[in-house]
Write a protein that holds these residues in place. Structure first.
Motif, PDB file in Angstrom:
ATOM      1  N   ALA A   1       0.907  -1.413   0.139  1.00  0.00           N
ATOM      2  CA  ALA A   1      -0.100   0.043  -0.104  1.00  0.00           C
ATOM      3  C   ALA A   1       0.845   1.077   0.081  1.00  0.00           C
ATOM      4  CB  ALA A   1      -0.878  -0.009   1.267  1.00  0.00           C
TER       5      ALA A   1
ATOM      6  N   LYS B   1       3.848   1.501  -1.338  1.00  0.00           N
ATOM      7  CA  LYS B   1       4.125   1.453  -2.629  1.00  0.00           C
ATOM      8  C   LYS B   1       3.322   2.098  -3.699  1.00  0.00           C
ATOM      9  CE  LYS B   1       6.267  -1.570  -6.394  1.00  0.00           C
ATOM     10  NZ  LYS B   1       6.409  -2.939  -6.972  1.00  0.00           N
ATOM     11  N   HIS B   2       2.285   1.498  -3.659  1.00  0.00           N
ATOM     12  CA  HIS B   2       1.067   2.168  -4.549  1.00  0.00           C
ATOM     13  C   HIS B   2       0.451   3.482  -4.175  1.00  0.00           C
ATOM     14  CE1 HIS B   2       1.983  -1.239  -7.307  1.00  0.00           C
ATOM     15  NE2 HIS B   2       1.738  -2.083  -6.092  1.00  0.00           N
ATOM     16  N   LYS B   3       0.917   4.017  -3.007  1.00  0.00           N
ATOM     17  CA  LYS B   3       0.415   5.064  -2.314  1.00  0.00           C
ATOM     18  C   LYS B   3      -1.265   4.965  -2.268  1.00  0.00           C
ATOM     19  CE  LYS B   3       3.767   8.125  -4.500  1.00  0.00           C
ATOM     20  NZ  LYS B   3       3.936   8.718  -5.782  1.00  0.00           N
ATOM     21  N   GLU B   4      -1.403   4.017  -1.525  1.00  0.00           N
ATOM     22  CA  GLU B   4      -2.949   3.582  -1.229  1.00  0.00           C
ATOM     23  C   GLU B   4      -3.296   3.753   0.167  1.00  0.00           C
ATOM     24  OE1 GLU B   4      -3.906  -0.297  -3.168  1.00  0.00           O
ATOM     25  OE2 GLU B   4      -3.401   0.571  -5.180  1.00  0.00           O
ATOM     26  N   HIS B   5      -2.448   4.321   0.957  1.00  0.00           N
ATOM     27  CA  HIS B   5      -2.691   4.657   2.435  1.00  0.00           C
ATOM     28  C   HIS B   5      -3.833   5.735   2.414  1.00  0.00           C
ATOM     29  CE1 HIS B   5      -1.054   1.717   5.018  1.00  0.00           C
ATOM     30  NE2 HIS B   5       0.130   1.649   4.027  1.00  0.00           N
TER      31      HIS B   5
ATOM     32  N   LYS C   1      -5.477   9.188   2.328  1.00  0.00           N
ATOM     33  CA  LYS C   1      -5.258  10.176   2.081  1.00  0.00           C
ATOM     34  C   LYS C   1      -6.288  11.438   2.204  1.00  0.00           C
ATOM     35  CE  LYS C   1      -3.208   8.538  -2.365  1.00  0.00           C
ATOM     36  NZ  LYS C   1      -3.252   8.258  -3.922  1.00  0.00           N
TER      37      LYS C   1
ATOM     38  N   ASP D   1      -7.924  14.674   0.911  1.00  0.00           N
ATOM     39  CA  ASP D   1      -8.006  15.398  -0.380  1.00  0.00           C
ATOM     40  C   ASP D   1      -8.374  16.803  -0.413  1.00  0.00           C
ATOM     41  OD1 ASP D   1      -7.814  13.066  -1.791  1.00  0.00           O
ATOM     42  OD2 ASP D   1      -9.970  12.717  -2.096  1.00  0.00           O
TER      43      ASP D   1
ATOM     44  N   TYR E   1      10.413   1.941   0.004  1.00  0.00           N
ATOM     45  CA  TYR E   1       9.510   2.689  -0.938  1.00  0.00           C
ATOM     46  C   TYR E   1       9.165   3.982  -0.525  1.00  0.00           C
ATOM     47  CZ  TYR E   1       7.903  -2.189  -2.548  1.00  0.00           C
ATOM     48  OH  TYR E   1       8.195  -3.367  -2.951  1.00  0.00           O
TER      49      TYR E   1
ATOM     50  N   ASP F   1      10.248   6.779  -3.326  1.00  0.00           N
ATOM     51  CA  ASP F   1       9.295   7.886  -3.701  1.00  0.00           C
ATOM     52  C   ASP F   1       9.856   9.257  -3.823  1.00  0.00           C
ATOM     53  OD1 ASP F   1       6.652   8.859  -4.865  1.00  0.00           O
ATOM     54  OD2 ASP F   1       6.273   9.227  -2.444  1.00  0.00           O
TER      55      ASP F   1
END
Length: 103
Positions: free
Chosen positions: A15, A17-21, A23, A25, A95, A99
């Motif tokens: 998560a 790595k793919h920036k899916e934690h 967020k 907006d 990661y 990044d």
């Protein structure tokens, strides 16, 4: 149970790595200078968390190897289960730094 612990912690590394934690907006609507400030604060918090995660994970493993505690009826020390903590923390750190270097 052991597989679940390992899968969850390495899922957290993926998560990152793919920036899916999580967020927020709301910050994306702020001016550029404020977004940069929030990004710096975010990185400081991430590195502090990862330092604690890795450091105390290593201490936990060391203490469990010294105690010799085993997992239930398996001839497996609990320390091998806890090894997922610093290893996944190192993956998250990798990661995050990767990044950071891209930007």
């Amino acid at each position: 149970m052991i597989s679940f612990v390992w899968f969850v912690l390495f899922g957290a590394a993926l998560a990152v790595k793919h920036k899916e934690h999580l967020k927020i907006d709301l910050v994306e609507n702020f001016p550029s200078s404020i977004r940069k400030l929030f990004k710096m604060i975010e990185l400081i918090v991430i590195f502090a968390f990862l330092f604690v995660f890795i450091y105390y994970g290593i201490l936990l493993i060391r203490d469990n190897f010294q105690s010799g505690q085993t997992v239930g009826f398996l001839p497996l020390q609990v320390a091998y289960v806890y090894m997922a903590i610093p290893i996944s923390g190192l993956c998250m750190l990798y990661y995050t730094v990767k990044d950071l270097m891209r930007k």
